[in-house]
Scaffold this active site. Structure first.
Site, short mmCIF file in Angstrom:
data_model
loop_
_atom_site.label_atom_id
_atom_site.label_comp_id
_atom_site.label_asym_id
_atom_site.label_seq_id
_atom_site.Cartn_x
_atom_site.Cartn_y
_atom_site.Cartn_z
N GLU A 1 0.83 -1.21 0.00
CA GLU A 1 0.00 0.00 0.00
C GLU A 1 0.86 1.26 0.00
O GLU A 1 0.51 2.26 -0.65
CB GLU A 1 -0.94 0.00 1.21
CG GLU A 1 -1.89 -1.18 1.29
CD GLU A 1 -2.77 -1.32 0.06
OE1 GLU A 1 -2.97 -0.33 -0.66
OE2 GLU A 1 -3.27 -2.44 -0.18
N HIS B 1 1.91 2.31 -3.43
CA HIS B 1 0.91 3.16 -4.08
C HIS B 1 0.97 4.59 -3.53
O HIS B 1 0.88 5.57 -4.28
CB HIS B 1 -0.49 2.60 -3.86
CG HIS B 1 -0.79 1.36 -4.65
ND1 HIS B 1 -0.63 1.29 -6.02
CD2 HIS B 1 -1.25 0.15 -4.26
CE1 HIS B 1 -0.99 0.08 -6.43
NE2 HIS B 1 -1.36 -0.62 -5.39
#
Length: 776
Positions: A561, A564
C-alpha cells in the site's frame, strides 16, 4: 457509467472523462516462498531520525501518543467548513454550480483561439473540481463511523456523479476538444503532459459513443446501465456462500488436524448425524488440508465450486452486454475496446505475453505437480504415479503462512512505519513525519496524520493512516487518493463566467479548493499537493500487550500500500488527470509490487532496527514450496479465461462459459477440469478487471525484472532510487509506460511496446515471493 472509487484501478480500463482518483483495493493473498541466497552483508545506512523513532511511539502506544492539537479546530481534512454532515451536502451543491459555470466556459471556447488554448487545462480543472468532492465522499462512505456523515457522503457522491455522467457523453465538450486537437498550432503549443491529458480525454469521449447518432448513443447509455446492474449482481453472487455439503464422520478418520478435527468427529458421534460443512469455512479448510480420505475433499471441492443456473446466466449476460457495447462503438470485442490505452494495446499482445509466460512457467509447474503425485503415490501405496485432482492440492501441499526471508524479531506496526520512512529517505530523500491533527480534522481517534517531507522541498503531501479494525469500516487494505497533484496558479478562474447571485453559491467550493496549495522550492508554480488515506484492519495496541505485532503478510500488505502512496506523493504532475496512480491498469501495480521485493533484502530489513543492535542471521527462514509454480500457473489460466470471456466468442449463440472454462483446463491446464463445477461465477475480478486480469501477472514480471536488474545488489542506493523516481514515479500517467520501463532497464528495444515487447516480458521470470492471488 462511473463506478465506485473503491475499484478505481479496475476502472482505468474504461477511463471516463471525469474519473475517480479513488483508492486501490487489495485483497490479501497467500504467499508461498522460494529459497533464495540472501546477502548477509548489511550496508551502511542512515541512522533513524527523531521523526522515524516518533513513528514507533505514534502507532505502538495505545494512549498518550495520539497527536492532537488542543488549540486548533477545523473540519474534515483541514477544510474549515466541513465540520458537520450538512456541510458536505452543501459543498456538493456549491461544486455543482461552479462546475456548470466552467462547463459553459469550455463550450464557448470555440469563439476565440485564446480560450481554445485553455480547453485542456479547463477540462482537467473540471475533472478535479468534481473528483475532489466525490473522492472525499467515497472515503467518508467507507470509513466514517457516524451514520449521518455516511448518508451525507452518499448524497454528495450521487449528486456529482449524476452530473459527471452527463459530461461523459456531452457532444458539445467533445466538439470543442476535437477543435483543439485539429489545430496544429494549438497542438504544438501543448506541453507533453498537456497533450497526453488531451488524448486521454479524447479516448474517453470516443469510448462513450460520443460520435454516434442519438439512437445509438442512447443504446450505449442503456447498455452501460445494464452492465453496471449485472456487474453488481455478479459480485453479489460471487460472494454468496455456497450451500453446505454432507460429510460422514467415518470419512474423517485419520485427520492430521488433532484439534478441530477431533472436535468435528466428536460432534458427529454425539449427534449421530452427518456433518454439514460450509465451503470456505475453517472446518472446510481444515478438511481440505488434513483428510487422508479423498471423498470428503472431493465433496467439499464440488460444493465450493458449484453455481446455480441463475448465477451462470448473470455472468454470461454481463459478458454479452459488454461485447454488444464494444461492437456498438465499432470494436471487435470488449477486450479490443478496453486494451486500446493499456500497455498491451491489443488482445493479441496479451496472448503473446500469456503464451510466453505459460511456456516459461509450465516446466516448473509440471515438476511441482510430479512432486505432489509422488506424495499421493506414497500415501496410497500405488505402483504408478496417480493423477492429481483439484481437491488434492492442499492435502499434498498444505499452504504455509508467509514468512520473512531471514529470522526477525517481532515487528510492531510502529517499527514497520519507521523502516518505511528510513527506506524512503535512502531511496528518494523523502521521510514520514508525525504531525498533530486539529480537532475535527479526522473521522476517528484511530486516525494518524503523517507529513511526507522531501529533504529539499519540504512537505510534498500528507498520508492519513486509519489502520485498526472497527465495526462499520470497510474491510481489507486500501489506498484512497483523496486529492491529486495539480498546478493551480494558472487556473484563470476569473474567466469562468458568473451570473447574479453565483458568487455566494460557489464560495464554499472555492474555499474548499484553496486549502493545501503550496509553492515548492525549486519548482515553478503553485501546486495542490496530494493527500491519501490508508485503510487497514490491524489489531489495535493495548496497554497490557503493547504495540500491534504484525504477521508477515501484514508487513507485505503495508509495504504494498505504501508503494501506491509514494507513487501518489512523487507523481506530482501539473494535470491531475495523469497524476500519481492515474495511469494504465497494467502499469499501476508496478510500484506497489516492487515495494514488496524490498522485503527480501537484509539491508532493508535492518532498517527495522532503530539502534543497529539486532544481528541478522544468515540462515534462511523457509523451505522450498513446490506449489508456488502451480499457483502461478493457475493464475495464468485465469488470465486466459478472462481474455476468452471478453473475446468475440461470447456473441456466438452457443457460447457456454462453463464449457469454455472446462476446455481450457483440459487442454492447457495442469489439473483436469471437474465436471459439474463452474468456478467462473466466483471469479469476481471478471467485473473489476474485465479483459485486464493479466495486468497483475504483467506487473509482477516487470517488478521482478526491475528488482533483479536495478535494486537487488544495492537496494538502499540513492542514485538508483533517484533514477527510479526520475524515470517512473514522477511521471504518474503522463508518459508512455513502455518508455519508462525501457529507460529504467536500459532496454531500448522495449520502448515500442509491440508484440515482441509483450513476449519479452512474458519470458522474464516472475522471481517474486509475493504470492499469486491478486491484491489489485
Amino acid at each position: 457509467m462511473l463506478n465506485s472509487a473503491r475499484t478505481v484501478l479496475a476502472r482505468h480500463s474504461a477511463r471516463q472523462l471525469y474519473r475517480f482518483r479513488g483508492c486501490l483495493v487489495h485483497q490479501q493473498r497467500h504467499r508461498h516462498q522460494v529459497q533464495r541466497t540472501l546477502a548477509t552483508h548489511v550496508q551502511r545506512h542512515l541512522p533513524a531520525s527523531l521523526d522515524d523513532k516518533a513513528l514507533v511511539a505514534l502507532f505502538d502506544q495505545p494512549n498518550g501518543s495520539k497527536l492532537r492539537s488542543p488549540f486548533n479546530t477545523t473540519g474534515l481534512f483541514g477544510h474549515p467548513n466541513l465540520t458537520h454532515p450538512r456541510a458536505l451536502v452543501s459543498l456538493a451543491e456549491s461544486t455543482l454550480v461552479r462546475a456548470q459555470l466552467l462547463t459553459q466556459r469550455i463550450l464557448e471556447a470555440g469563439k476565440s483561439e485564446h480560450e481554445l488554448a485553455k480547453v485542456v487545462k479547463n477540462l482537467d480543472r473540471l475533472s478535479d473540481m468534481l473528483c475532489g468532492v466525490i473522492d472525499l465522499a467515497e472515503l467518508v462512505r467507507n470509513a466514517h463511523p457516524d451514520r449521518l456523515w455516511v448518508e451525507a457522503a452518499n448524497h454528495a457522491y450521487e449528486t456529482l456523479c449524476e452530473f459527471m455522467n452527463v459530461l461523459n457523453t456531452h457532444t458539445g465538450l467533445y466538439e470543442v476538444l476535437k477543435q483543439v486537437l485539429s489545430n496544429p498550432t494549438l497542438v504544438n503549443s501543448l506541453s507533453p503532459e498537456a497533450y497526453q491529458t488531451a488524448l486521454i480525454f479524447w479516448r474517453d469521449f470516443e469510448k462513450s459513443a460520443i460520435d454516434l447518432p442519438p439512437a445509438q448513443r442512447n443504446k450505449f447509455v442503456s447498455l452501460s446501465s445494464d452492465i453496471l446492474v449485472l456487474g453488481r449482481q455478479f459480485l453479489e453472487n460471487a460472494s454468496t456462500p455456497r450451500p453446505p455439503t454432507s460429510i460422514k464422520a467415518s470419512d474423517l478418520a485419520g485427520l492430521k488436524d488433532k484439534g478441530m478435527g477431533v472436535r468435528l468427529q466428536l460432534q458427529a458421534q454425539f449427534t449421530n448425524r452427518d456433518l454439514q460443512i460450509y465451503p470456505g469455512s475453517l472446518q472446510a479448510h481444515m478438511i481440505m488440508r488434513s483428510a487422508p480420505n479423498e471423498e470428503p475433499r472431493r465433496r467439499l471441492y464440488l460444493a465450493a465450486n458449484s453455481s446455480t443456473q441463475e448465477q451462470i446466466e448473470v455472468l454470461e449476460a454481463l459478458l454479452k452486454k459488454r461485447a454488444e457495447l464494444a461492437q456498438l462503438v465499432g470494436r471487435e470485442s470488449f477486450a479490443h475496446m478496453t486494451l486500446d490505452d493499456k500497455m498491451a494495446k491489443t488482445p493479441d499482445n496479451v496472448t503473446n505475453f500469456l503464451d510466453a509466460l505459460i511456456d516459461h512457467t509450465r516446466p516448473f509447474a509440471r515438476s511441482a505437480l510430479r512432486t505432489l503425485a509422488q506424495r499421493k503415490q506414497a500415501h496410497h501405496g500405488l505402483s504408478s504415479l496417480p493423477i492429481i485432482q483439484a481437491w488434492d492440492r492442499d492435502f499434498y501441499c498444505p499452504p504455509d503462512p508467509p514468512a520473512p526471508p531471514i529470522p526477525l524479531p517481532p515487528l510492531t506496526l510502529g517499527t514497520v512505519f519507521m523502516g518505511l520512512s528510513r527506506l524512503f529517505r535512502h531511496l528518494y530523500g523523502v521521510s514520514l513525519r508525525p504531525v498533530p491533527s486539529a480537532s475535527g480534522e479526522v473521522w476517528h481517534t484511530d486516525v494518524q496524520k503523517l507529513e511526507v517531507v522531501d529533504e529539499d522541498q519540504g512537505i510534498i503531501g500528507w498520508i492519513y493512516a486509519d489502520l485498526f479494525a472497527r465495526r462499520g469500516k470497510a474491510s481489507g487494505a486500501a489506498h484512497y487518493t483523496v486529492r491529486c497533484s495539480r498546478r493551480t496558479d494558472d487556473d484563470d478562474e476569473q474567466g469562468d463566467g458568473m451570473f447574479e447571485g453565483a458568487e455566494l453559491q460557489i464560495l464554499e467550493s472555492q474555499e474548499f479548493e484553496a486549502v493545501k496549495r503550496h509553492r515548492l522550492p525549486n519548482q515553478e508554480g503553485v501546486f495542490q499537493l496530494p493527500l491519501v488515506v490508508l485503510l487497514c484492519e490491524f489489531t489495535r495496541p493495548t496497554v497490557s500487550k503493547g504495540g500491534t505485532i504484525l504477521e508477515w503478510h501484514e508487513v507485505q500488505t503495508l509495504f504494498h500500500e505504501m508503494g501506491h502512496a509514494m507513487h501518489s506523493m512523487l507523481g506530482r504532475t501539473e494535470y491531475q488527470n495523469v497524476s500519481g496512480t492515474r495511469c494504465a491498469t497494467d502499469f499501476v501495480e508496478l510500484p506497489s509490487i516492487l515495494m514488496e521485493h524490498f522485503l527480501n533484502s537484509p539491508a532493508v530489513l535492518s532498517l527495522f532496527d532503530a539502534d543497529g543492535t539486532s544481528t541478522l542471521r544468515q540462515i534462511g527462514n523457509h523451505h522450498h514450496d513446490p506449489c508456488h509454480a502451480i499457483d502461478t500457473y493457475s493464475q495464468i489460466m485465469l488470465a486466459v479465461v478472462d481474455q476468452i470471456y471478453h473475446s468475440p466468442t461470447v456473441l456466438d449463440p452457443s457460447f457456454d462459459s462453463t464449457r469454455e472454462y472446462g476446455n481450457l483446463q483440459n487442454t492447457r491446464g495442469l489439473i483436469p477440469y471437474v465436471p459439474g463445477t463452474s468456478y467462473q461465477t466466483q471469479f469476481g475480478h471478471l467485473f473489476g478487471y474485465g479483459a485486464t486480469y493479466y495486468s497483475y501477472l504483467f506487473d509482477r514480471a516487470i517488478a521482478s525484472r526491475v528488482w533483479s536488474k536495478v535494486f537487488s545488489k544495492d537496494p538502499l542506493d540513492r542514485e538508483l532510487g533517484e533514477k527510479y523516481k526520475r524515470e517512473v514515479l514522477r511521471w504518474g500517467g503522463a508518459r508512455d509506460p513502455w518508455e519508462m520501463v525501457a529507460t529504467l532497464l536500459d532496454a531500448p528495444e522495449l520502448a515500442a511496446g509491440d508484440a515482441e515487447a509483450m513476449r519479452e516480458v512474458g519470458r522474464w521470470r516472475i522471481e517474486d515471493e509475493v504470492g499469486v492471488g491478486g491484491r489489485h
